[in-house]
Scaffold this active site. Sequence first.
Site, PDB file in Angstrom:
ATOM      1  N   TYR A 141       4.422  -0.934   1.295  1.00 15.34           N
ATOM      2  CA  TYR A 141       3.734   0.066   0.472  1.00 15.34           C
ATOM      3  C   TYR A 141       2.959   1.050   1.358  1.00 15.34           C
ATOM      4  O   TYR A 141       3.082   2.277   1.222  1.00 15.34           O
ATOM      5  CB  TYR A 141       2.798  -0.646  -0.514  1.00 15.34           C
ATOM      6  CG  TYR A 141       1.820   0.278  -1.199  1.00 15.34           C
ATOM      7  CD1 TYR A 141       2.256   1.258  -2.081  1.00 15.34           C
ATOM      8  CD2 TYR A 141       0.449   0.171  -0.954  1.00 15.34           C
ATOM      9  CE1 TYR A 141       1.350   2.109  -2.703  1.00 15.34           C
ATOM     10  CE2 TYR A 141      -0.455   1.013  -1.574  1.00 15.34           C
ATOM     11  CZ  TYR A 141      -0.005   1.991  -2.447  1.00 15.34           C
ATOM     12  OH  TYR A 141      -0.911   2.829  -3.047  1.00 15.34           O
ATOM     13  N   HIS A 190      -3.818  -6.085 -10.522  1.00 17.17           N
ATOM     14  CA  HIS A 190      -5.102  -5.687  -9.927  1.00 17.17           C
ATOM     15  C   HIS A 190      -6.204  -6.665 -10.317  1.00 17.17           C
ATOM     16  O   HIS A 190      -6.259  -7.156 -11.448  1.00 17.17           O
ATOM     17  CB  HIS A 190      -5.496  -4.280 -10.384  1.00 17.17           C
ATOM     18  CG  HIS A 190      -4.582  -3.217  -9.873  1.00 17.17           C
ATOM     19  ND1 HIS A 190      -3.566  -2.693 -10.621  1.00 17.17           N
ATOM     20  CD2 HIS A 190      -4.531  -2.592  -8.680  1.00 17.17           C
ATOM     21  CE1 HIS A 190      -2.922  -1.785  -9.912  1.00 17.17           C
ATOM     22  NE2 HIS A 190      -3.491  -1.703  -8.724  1.00 17.17           N
TER      23      HIS A 190
HETATM   24  N1  LIG Z   1      -4.809   2.075  -8.239  1.00 15.82           N
HETATM   25  C1  LIG Z   1      -5.287   2.075  -6.997  1.00 15.82           C
HETATM   26  O1  LIG Z   1      -6.240   1.358  -6.674  1.00 15.82           O
HETATM   27  C2  LIG Z   1      -4.694   2.980  -5.945  1.00 15.82           C
HETATM   28  C3  LIG Z   1      -5.224   2.938  -4.652  1.00 15.82           C
HETATM   29  C4  LIG Z   1      -4.668   3.739  -3.658  1.00 15.82           C
HETATM   30  C5  LIG Z   1      -3.649   4.629  -3.975  1.00 15.82           C
HETATM   31  N2  LIG Z   1      -3.157   4.655  -5.237  1.00 15.82           N
HETATM   32  C6  LIG Z   1      -2.090   5.612  -5.533  1.00 15.82           C
HETATM   33  O2  LIG Z   1      -2.447   6.366  -6.683  1.00 15.82           O
HETATM   34  C7  LIG Z   1      -1.286   6.732  -7.417  1.00 15.82           C
HETATM   35  C8  LIG Z   1      -1.447   6.339  -8.867  1.00 15.82           C
HETATM   36  O3  LIG Z   1      -1.661   4.938  -8.949  1.00 15.82           O
HETATM   37  P1  LIG Z   1      -1.916   4.210 -10.351  1.00 15.82           P
HETATM   38  O4  LIG Z   1      -2.773   3.036 -10.076  1.00 15.82           O
HETATM   39  O5  LIG Z   1      -2.319   5.204 -11.366  1.00 15.82           O
HETATM   40  O6  LIG Z   1      -0.459   3.664 -10.651  1.00 15.82           O
HETATM   41  P2  LIG Z   1       0.359   3.680 -12.026  1.00 15.82           P
HETATM   42  O7  LIG Z   1       1.529   2.801 -11.821  1.00 15.82           O
HETATM   43  O8  LIG Z   1      -0.530   3.439 -13.173  1.00 15.82           O
HETATM   44  O9  LIG Z   1       0.840   5.200 -12.102  1.00 15.82           O
HETATM   45  C9  LIG Z   1       1.949   5.684 -11.395  1.00 15.82           C
HETATM   46  C10 LIG Z   1       2.799   6.490 -12.363  1.00 15.82           C
HETATM   47  O10 LIG Z   1       3.895   7.049 -11.646  1.00 15.82           O
HETATM   48  C11 LIG Z   1       5.083   6.871 -12.404  1.00 15.82           C
HETATM   49  N3  LIG Z   1       6.175   6.841 -11.446  1.00 15.82           N
HETATM   50  C12 LIG Z   1       6.378   5.916 -10.458  1.00 15.82           C
HETATM   51  N4  LIG Z   1       7.473   6.241  -9.765  1.00 15.82           N
HETATM   52  C13 LIG Z   1       7.973   7.371 -10.316  1.00 15.82           C
HETATM   53  C14 LIG Z   1       9.109   8.182 -10.040  1.00 15.82           C
HETATM   54  N5  LIG Z   1       9.967   7.869  -9.067  1.00 15.82           N
HETATM   55  N6  LIG Z   1       9.326   9.274 -10.800  1.00 15.82           N
HETATM   56  C15 LIG Z   1       8.477   9.595 -11.808  1.00 15.82           C
HETATM   57  N7  LIG Z   1       7.393   8.862 -12.124  1.00 15.82           N
HETATM   58  C16 LIG Z   1       7.159   7.756 -11.387  1.00 15.82           C
HETATM   59  C17 LIG Z   1       4.874   5.573 -13.170  1.00 15.82           C
HETATM   60  O11 LIG Z   1       5.663   5.479 -14.328  1.00 15.82           O
HETATM   61  C18 LIG Z   1       3.386   5.626 -13.492  1.00 15.82           C
HETATM   62  O12 LIG Z   1       3.135   6.261 -14.728  1.00 15.82           O
HETATM   63  C19 LIG Z   1      -0.121   6.058  -6.692  1.00 15.82           C
HETATM   64  O13 LIG Z   1       0.472   7.007  -5.838  1.00 15.82           O
HETATM   65  C20 LIG Z   1      -0.774   4.958  -5.883  1.00 15.82           C
HETATM   66  O14 LIG Z   1      -0.037   4.639  -4.734  1.00 15.82           O
HETATM   67  C21 LIG Z   1      -3.642   3.859  -6.225  1.00 15.82           C
HETATM   68  O1  LIG Z   2      -5.410 -12.181  -9.141  1.00 15.50           O
HETATM   69  C1  LIG Z   2      -5.850 -11.648  -8.119  1.00 15.50           C
HETATM   70  C2  LIG Z   2      -5.577 -10.292  -7.793  1.00 15.50           C
HETATM   71  C3  LIG Z   2      -6.081  -9.789  -6.604  1.00 15.50           C
HETATM   72  N1  LIG Z   2      -6.812 -10.560  -5.787  1.00 15.50           N
HETATM   73  C4  LIG Z   2      -7.351  -9.997  -4.546  1.00 15.50           C
HETATM   74  O2  LIG Z   2      -8.199  -8.921  -4.882  1.00 15.50           O
HETATM   75  C5  LIG Z   2      -8.152  -7.911  -3.891  1.00 15.50           C
HETATM   76  C6  LIG Z   2      -7.789  -6.596  -4.547  1.00 15.50           C
HETATM   77  O3  LIG Z   2      -6.446  -6.705  -5.006  1.00 15.50           O
HETATM   78  P1  LIG Z   2      -5.768  -5.626  -5.962  1.00 15.50           P
HETATM   79  O4  LIG Z   2      -6.679  -5.306  -7.084  1.00 15.50           O
HETATM   80  O5  LIG Z   2      -4.393  -6.101  -6.260  1.00 15.50           O
HETATM   81  O6  LIG Z   2      -5.744  -4.315  -5.046  1.00 15.50           O
HETATM   82  P2  LIG Z   2      -5.070  -4.078  -3.623  1.00 15.50           P
HETATM   83  O7  LIG Z   2      -4.017  -5.050  -3.294  1.00 15.50           O
HETATM   84  O8  LIG Z   2      -6.206  -3.958  -2.641  1.00 15.50           O
HETATM   85  O9  LIG Z   2      -4.305  -2.708  -3.859  1.00 15.50           O
HETATM   86  C7  LIG Z   2      -4.873  -1.643  -4.609  1.00 15.50           C
HETATM   87  O10 LIG Z   2      -5.651  -0.914  -3.739  1.00 15.50           O
HETATM   88  C8  LIG Z   2      -4.914  -0.368  -2.664  1.00 15.50           C
HETATM   89  C9  LIG Z   2      -5.904   0.201  -1.736  1.00 15.50           C
HETATM   90  O11 LIG Z   2      -6.634  -0.917  -1.194  1.00 15.50           O
HETATM   91  C10 LIG Z   2      -3.921   0.610  -3.234  1.00 15.50           C
HETATM   92  O12 LIG Z   2      -3.243   1.283  -2.229  1.00 15.50           O
HETATM   93  C11 LIG Z   2      -2.994  -0.082  -4.191  1.00 15.50           C
HETATM   94  O13 LIG Z   2      -2.160   0.893  -4.794  1.00 15.50           O
HETATM   95  C12 LIG Z   2      -3.785  -0.776  -5.236  1.00 15.50           C
HETATM   96  O14 LIG Z   2      -2.911  -1.565  -6.013  1.00 15.50           O
HETATM   97  C13 LIG Z   2      -7.096  -8.354  -2.875  1.00 15.50           C
HETATM   98  O15 LIG Z   2      -7.755  -8.970  -1.810  1.00 15.50           O
HETATM   99  C14 LIG Z   2      -6.293  -9.436  -3.619  1.00 15.50           C
HETATM  100  O16 LIG Z   2      -5.781 -10.439  -2.792  1.00 15.50           O
HETATM  101  C15 LIG Z   2      -7.097 -11.881  -6.091  1.00 15.50           C
HETATM  102  O17 LIG Z   2      -7.754 -12.577  -5.343  1.00 15.50           O
HETATM  103  N2  LIG Z   2      -6.604 -12.384  -7.264  1.00 15.50           N
END
Ligand SMILES: NC(=O)c1ccc[n+]([C@@H]2O[C@H](COP(=O)([O-])OP(=O)(O)OC[C@H]3O[C@@H](n4cnc5c(N)ncnc54)[C@H](O)[C@@H]3O)[C@@H](O)[C@H]2O)c1
Ligand SMILES: O=c1ccn([C@@H]2O[C@H](COP(=O)(O)OP(=O)(O)O[C@H]3O[C@H](CO)[C@@H](O)[C@H](O)[C@H]3O)[C@@H](O)[C@H]2O)c(=O)[nH]1
Length: 330
Positions: A141, A190
């Site tokens: 990723y 998450h």
């Molecule tokens: N949630 C986090 O903590 C976190 C942290 C760091 C970075 N990000 C980044 O933020 C962005 C949004 O994350 P999110 O948590 O809202 O995820 P999410 O899965 O809720 O949203 C992603 C959206 O993109 C769409 N999508 C995925 N692949 C696609 C494709 N090929 N074509 C068209 N649509 C597509 C999915 O259907 C979804 O609606 C992502 O790029 C993710 O990598 C998220």
């Molecule tokens: O049931 C669970 C789920 C998660 N974790 C832990 O909680 C922390 C946070 O995990 P999670 O909420 O899954 O987030 P990340 O794996 O840190 O990833 C998120 O945050 C990243 C940035 O850190 C983004 O890039 C990703 O898109 C987003 O999914 C991690 O240490 C996991 O191992 C647990 O212990 N138990």
Amino acid sequence: MTILVTGGAGYIGSHAVRQLLARGEKVVVVDNLFRGHKESLPPEVDFYEVDLIEQPRLEEIIKKHAISAVIHFAALAYVGESVGNPYWYYTNNTAGTLSLLKAMEACDLKKIVFSSTCATYGEPDDLPILETTHQEPINPYGWSKLFVERFLMDKLAEDSDFSFTALRYFNVAGCSLSGEVGEDHQPETHLIPLVLQTAMGQRESIKVFGTDYPTPDGSCIRDYVHVEDLCRAHLLALDTMKQGEGRFYNLGIGKGYSVKEVIDSARRVTGREIPVILDERRPGDPPALYCNADKIKNELGWVPEIKELDDIIASAWSWFQAHPEGYDAK
Ligand SMILES: NC(=O)c1ccc[n+]([C@@H]2O[C@H](COP(=O)([O-])OP(=O)(O)OC[C@H]3O[C@@H](n4cnc5c(N)ncnc54)[C@H](O)[C@@H]3O)[C@@H](O)[C@H]2O)c1
Ligand SMILES: O=c1ccn([C@@H]2O[C@H](COP(=O)(O)OP(=O)(O)O[C@H]3O[C@H](CO)[C@@H](O)[C@H](O)[C@H]3O)[C@@H](O)[C@H]2O)c(=O)[nH]1
């Protein structure tokens, strides 16, 4: 301006769409709905169920709506899933983004805000993480996003009219304070949503993945930033983007919380019991990630409004209680 939001039906994208509309922008959303919810989008948004890889369709949409800038959220975003299916992550996230950038190029569209991630830093030697910290991901990723960062720099070198801002998010959490949109991932992986589903009795317990990390309580440390604060940074990025400039910013609160601290916070906020199972480490997880976000604060004037973990979790708790089955319940 008319802004194209890719992944606008997802968790973060749907919050950004609301903020863009609230300040009077026109919004066009492209999402393949693989993990998004059409129900999260208000009727005034022009929505296209399109995959990033469909370059000709993207070109049609960009031309039809005279798009001025792109905010690119669409991606697969689960660290654990990426370890088990790297091909899928590189195809969707890296090749998908190249397809989008190619469509933009064909339409002479030169502004993009890109969702990068702290997963590009891998296991940093020093904390807090700065933008200059060495980037060496430890999961597919993170690499799928770092390759895009690299490409954006190469694209800028080739075309001095191009501009990009790559925002390296730390852990995005919480839900809109208005209650309009929230977090509904299927499957949910998450930490905070899973902890709250446990508090609601939908799950029997929450697993702590790893208790022998080199951290004070042995569980992983992350930097949790509220989704609405994070989205505001995208608007600042759009407003300040300059032709011929590529920028990278960390986006986090700058404070790390362990998995066990998150669970304790959720216990305080919800007043519920949250049974815990101590489990093995999850592959691909670095022990600790938290940032110094001074660069975006100083250069763009970004100020996070919600700084306490309890407040972030409380905003999610409100949404989860109002939407126990997520968007499907509507
Ligand atoms: N949630 C986090 O903590 C976190 C942290 C760091 C970075 N990000 C980044 O933020 C962005 C949004 O994350 P999110 O948590 O809202 O995820 P999410 O899965 O809720 O949203 C992603 C959206 O993109 C769409 N999508 C995925 N692949 C696609 C494709 N090929 N074509 C068209 N649509 C597509 C999915 O259907 C979804 O609606 C992502 O790029 C993710 O990598 C998220
Ligand atoms: O049931 C669970 C789920 C998660 N974790 C832990 O909680 C922390 C946070 O995990 P999670 O909420 O899954 O987030 P990340 O794996 O840190 O990833 C998120 O945050 C990243 C940035 O850190 C983004 O890039 C990703 O898109 C987003 O999914 C991690 O240490 C996991 O191992 C647990 O212990 N138990």
